[in-house]
Design a protein around this motif. Structure first.
Motif, short mmCIF file in Angstrom:
data_model
loop_
_atom_site.label_atom_id
_atom_site.label_comp_id
_atom_site.label_asym_id
_atom_site.label_seq_id
_atom_site.Cartn_x
_atom_site.Cartn_y
_atom_site.Cartn_z
N LEU A 44 0.83 -1.21 0.00
CA LEU A 44 0.00 0.00 0.00
C LEU A 44 0.86 1.26 0.00
CD1 LEU A 44 -2.85 -1.01 2.50
CD2 LEU A 44 -3.02 -0.74 0.02
N SER A 45 2.00 1.21 0.71
CA SER A 45 2.87 2.40 0.79
C SER A 45 3.65 2.61 -0.51
CB SER A 45 3.83 2.30 1.97
OG SER A 45 4.70 1.20 1.83
N ILE A 46 4.18 1.52 -1.09
CA ILE A 46 4.91 1.69 -2.35
C ILE A 46 3.93 1.69 -3.53
CG2 ILE A 46 6.96 0.56 -1.44
CD1 ILE A 46 6.23 -1.86 -3.27
N GLY A 47 2.66 1.48 -3.22
CA GLY A 47 1.65 1.41 -4.25
C GLY A 47 0.74 2.62 -4.28
N PRO A 48 -0.57 2.40 -4.19
CA PRO A 48 -1.54 3.47 -4.43
C PRO A 48 -1.61 4.56 -3.36
CG PRO A 48 -2.68 1.50 -3.69
CD PRO A 48 -1.25 1.10 -3.91
N CYS A 49 -1.07 4.30 -2.18
CA CYS A 49 -1.21 5.30 -1.10
C CYS A 49 -0.12 6.37 -1.13
CB CYS A 49 -1.22 4.61 0.26
SG CYS A 49 -2.69 3.59 0.51
N LEU A 50 1.10 6.02 -1.57
CA LEU A 50 2.19 7.00 -1.53
C LEU A 50 3.01 7.04 -2.82
CD1 LEU A 50 3.59 6.55 2.10
CD2 LEU A 50 2.28 8.48 1.23
N PHE A 62 -6.36 3.89 -11.10
CA PHE A 62 -7.45 4.84 -10.86
C PHE A 62 -7.29 5.52 -9.49
CE2 PHE A 62 -11.64 5.77 -9.00
CZ PHE A 62 -12.12 6.67 -9.94
N ILE A 63 -7.06 4.71 -8.44
CA ILE A 63 -6.89 5.27 -7.09
C ILE A 63 -5.69 6.22 -7.05
CG2 ILE A 63 -6.31 4.71 -4.69
CD1 ILE A 63 -7.83 2.07 -5.07
N SER A 64 -4.59 5.81 -7.66
CA SER A 64 -3.38 6.63 -7.67
C SER A 64 -3.60 7.95 -8.41
CB SER A 64 -2.22 5.86 -8.32
OG SER A 64 -1.95 4.68 -7.60
N ALA A 65 -4.37 7.90 -9.49
CA ALA A 65 -4.67 9.13 -10.25
C ALA A 65 -5.43 10.12 -9.38
CB ALA A 65 -5.48 8.79 -11.49
N VAL A 66 -6.35 9.62 -8.57
CA VAL A 66 -7.13 10.48 -7.67
C VAL A 66 -6.23 11.09 -6.60
CG1 VAL A 66 -8.99 10.56 -5.97
CG2 VAL A 66 -9.29 9.23 -8.08
N SER A 85 -2.73 13.51 -15.08
CA SER A 85 -2.73 12.26 -14.31
C SER A 85 -3.47 11.15 -15.04
CB SER A 85 -3.34 12.49 -12.92
OG SER A 85 -4.68 12.93 -13.02
N ILE A 86 -4.55 11.51 -15.75
CA ILE A 86 -5.30 10.50 -16.52
C ILE A 86 -4.44 9.93 -17.64
CG2 ILE A 86 -7.24 10.14 -18.09
CD1 ILE A 86 -8.80 12.23 -16.42
N VAL A 87 -3.79 10.82 -18.41
CA VAL A 87 -2.94 10.37 -19.52
C VAL A 87 -1.76 9.55 -18.99
CG1 VAL A 87 -1.41 11.13 -21.38
CG2 VAL A 87 -3.58 12.32 -20.97
N PHE A 88 -1.14 10.04 -17.93
CA PHE A 88 0.04 9.38 -17.34
C PHE A 88 -0.30 7.96 -16.91
CE2 PHE A 88 2.72 8.26 -13.72
CZ PHE A 88 3.98 8.62 -14.15
N PHE A 89 -1.40 7.79 -16.18
CA PHE A 89 -1.74 6.47 -15.65
C PHE A 89 -2.31 5.53 -16.71
CE2 PHE A 89 -1.52 8.65 -11.48
CZ PHE A 89 -0.63 7.78 -10.87
N VAL A 90 -2.91 6.07 -17.73
CA VAL A 90 -3.38 5.21 -18.83
C VAL A 90 -2.17 4.58 -19.54
CG1 VAL A 90 -4.42 5.21 -21.13
CG2 VAL A 90 -5.60 6.32 -19.23
#
Length: 437
Positions: free
Chosen positions: A89-95, A323-327, A125-130
């Motif tokens: 979670l820390s190296i992932g979507p939370c941070l 999606f979570i990371s983009a938000v 952020s949308i383009v980056f994560f896509v």
């Protein structure tokens, strides 16, 4: 024994490097140099230990232990599940993953727009994560995308900035700031936590192993050997790149002393060297580096969560985390960095101790009680220290932890960890004696 040819060995090392080298790796070394100034060499020694040495040792330790779950299960199965979950979670979507987008946005878009930036950040952020998600959906192809294509471009661009500084230096090494005047090695070591690479290193080994298998290596022993080789190659590249970035920052320490962070340091320097073109150069560097790490982290997190919740496919997990990371990335870089400090100060010492225990395993395998005792003592002191940093005090316990030697230096977990070893040995002997009776 099966083995990779020299070209593929280098490619694997470059792939691992690219997965490590992201947002924090770009912004912290130059800022370290800018702050440390004349003490940059000492500060870099500490930084290299925690931002290069520990991550590479982590990759090797986990590989030799048979995987992260195998290593953490030596403590306890419930601990293994919770710690790995927090790690991802820390190296992932939370941070870490949101930080890749927010950092690259601050360098690739902010310098070029004058209007309100909220709408731009959402679109970016949308383009980056896509893009990151589409590449991460094929983790076995990361060597092709990262090792062969993106990483060489990244290294060439960083080298251009470094050579530019040698030809046209921005200034001289300034006097170290207050933070680096007392203990530059220790300060550099603790700032190395911010790269989050030791936590990531505990997980990246399995992705590299997967890419090694696509090259025709099937023997477990051979996969382990090639993963370790990739770790050392990545470490050498990281050391060279960090050295260049820290030197660049140190040269600018006198001229751009007012920079608030590494992004400002690099922005001011590249603009000084190359004008408006420098900003474009830096933007490309940040996007490539952050995209590399984002892809690697999405892949790791997708694999792990698919293994614990197989009803949701790997593809869907990657989409969920993107999606979570983009938000979260739209919260802003500074807010993410402020949140990351206490979290990392709680998780990092435990990761360091796990790596040490993995290497000490042949010596302590007859005293398996050492694992839970040491991790418990280290974890409690680290959590209490992290809470104290945020102004949360536990009656009696916080005061006691603050009185532990080395606490002021940021190593309040060392003595408790050593105490855990002693307690474990005593407990083991008591248990043996009880069985004899």
């Amino acid at each position: 024994m099966e083995t990779l040819n020299k070209k593929n060995k280098i490619l694997m090392g470059m792939t691992l490097f690219s997965m490590f080298f992201g947002a924090g790796n770009l912004i912290f070394p130059p800022f370290l140099g800018a702050q440390a100034g004349q003490a940059t060499v000492q500060a870099m020694v500490g930084f290299a230990l925690s931002a290069i040495g520990l991550p590479i040792l982590g990759v090797i330790a986990v590989t030799k232990s048979g995987g992260l779950e195998e290593l953490t299960s030596r403590v306890h199965k419930k601990f293994s599940f919770m710690y790995i979950l927090l790690l991802y979670l820390s190296i992932g979507p939370c941070l870490a993953i949101p930080r890749t987008a927010s950092t690259s946005f601050s360098m690739a878009v902010v310098p070029f727009v004058k209007e309100t930036k909220g709408q731009y950040q959402i679109i970016y952020s949308i383009v980056f994560f896509v893009i990151a998600m589409l590449i991460a959906l094929k983790p076995e192809k990361l060597t092709e995308y990262l090792g062969k294509k993106l990483t060489p471009c990244l290294l060439i661009l960083i080298l251009v900035i470094f050579v530019g500084c040698l030809v046209h230096p921005a200034g001289n090494f300034a006097v170290p700031t207050k933070e680096y005047q007392g203990q530059p090695v220790v300060t550099g070591f603790l700032n190395g936590y911010q790269t989050m690479d030791t936590l990531a290193g505990l997980n990246f080994g399995m992705i590299i192993a997967m890419n090694i298998q696509t090259k025709g290596i099937s023997s477990k022993k051979s996969i382990m050997k090639e993963t370790i080789n990739a770790g050392w190659i990545a470490g050498v590249i990281l050391l060279c790149v960090y050295g260049m970035l820290a030197y660049v920052g140190a040269l600018s320490s006198e001229t751009f002393a007012g920079a608030k962070d590494g992004t400002e340091t690099l922005t001011s320097l590249t603009q000084f060297l190359f004008g408006r073109v420098g900003l474009l150069l830096l933007a490309i560097i940040f996007v490539i580096a952050c995209l590399n790490t984002c892809i690697g982290l999405l892949s790791c997190c997708g694999k792990y969560f698919n293994s614990i919740v197989p009803k949701i496919s790997y593809r869907n997990w990657v989409f969920i985390f993107a999606f979570i990371s983009a938000v979260i990335s739209n919260v802003g870089l500074q807010n993410i960095l402020e949140l990351s400090v206490p979290v990392l100060n709680a998780l990092y010492p435990v990761a360091i101790v796990l790596i040490i225990l993995a290497y000490a395993h042949p010596l302590i395998k007859n005293y398996m009680e050492i694992y839970p005792w040491v991790i418990a003592c280290c974890g409690i002191s680290s959590i209490v220290s992290a809470l104290a940093q945020k102004g949360i005090h536990i009656l009696g316990i916080t005061t006691w932890v603050k009185s532990i030697p080395l606490y002021e230096l940021g190593f309040g977990w060392v003595i408790p960890s050593l105490a855990g070893v002693v307690l474990a040995v005593i407990f083991h002997k008591i248990k043996i004696q009880a069985k004899k009776i």
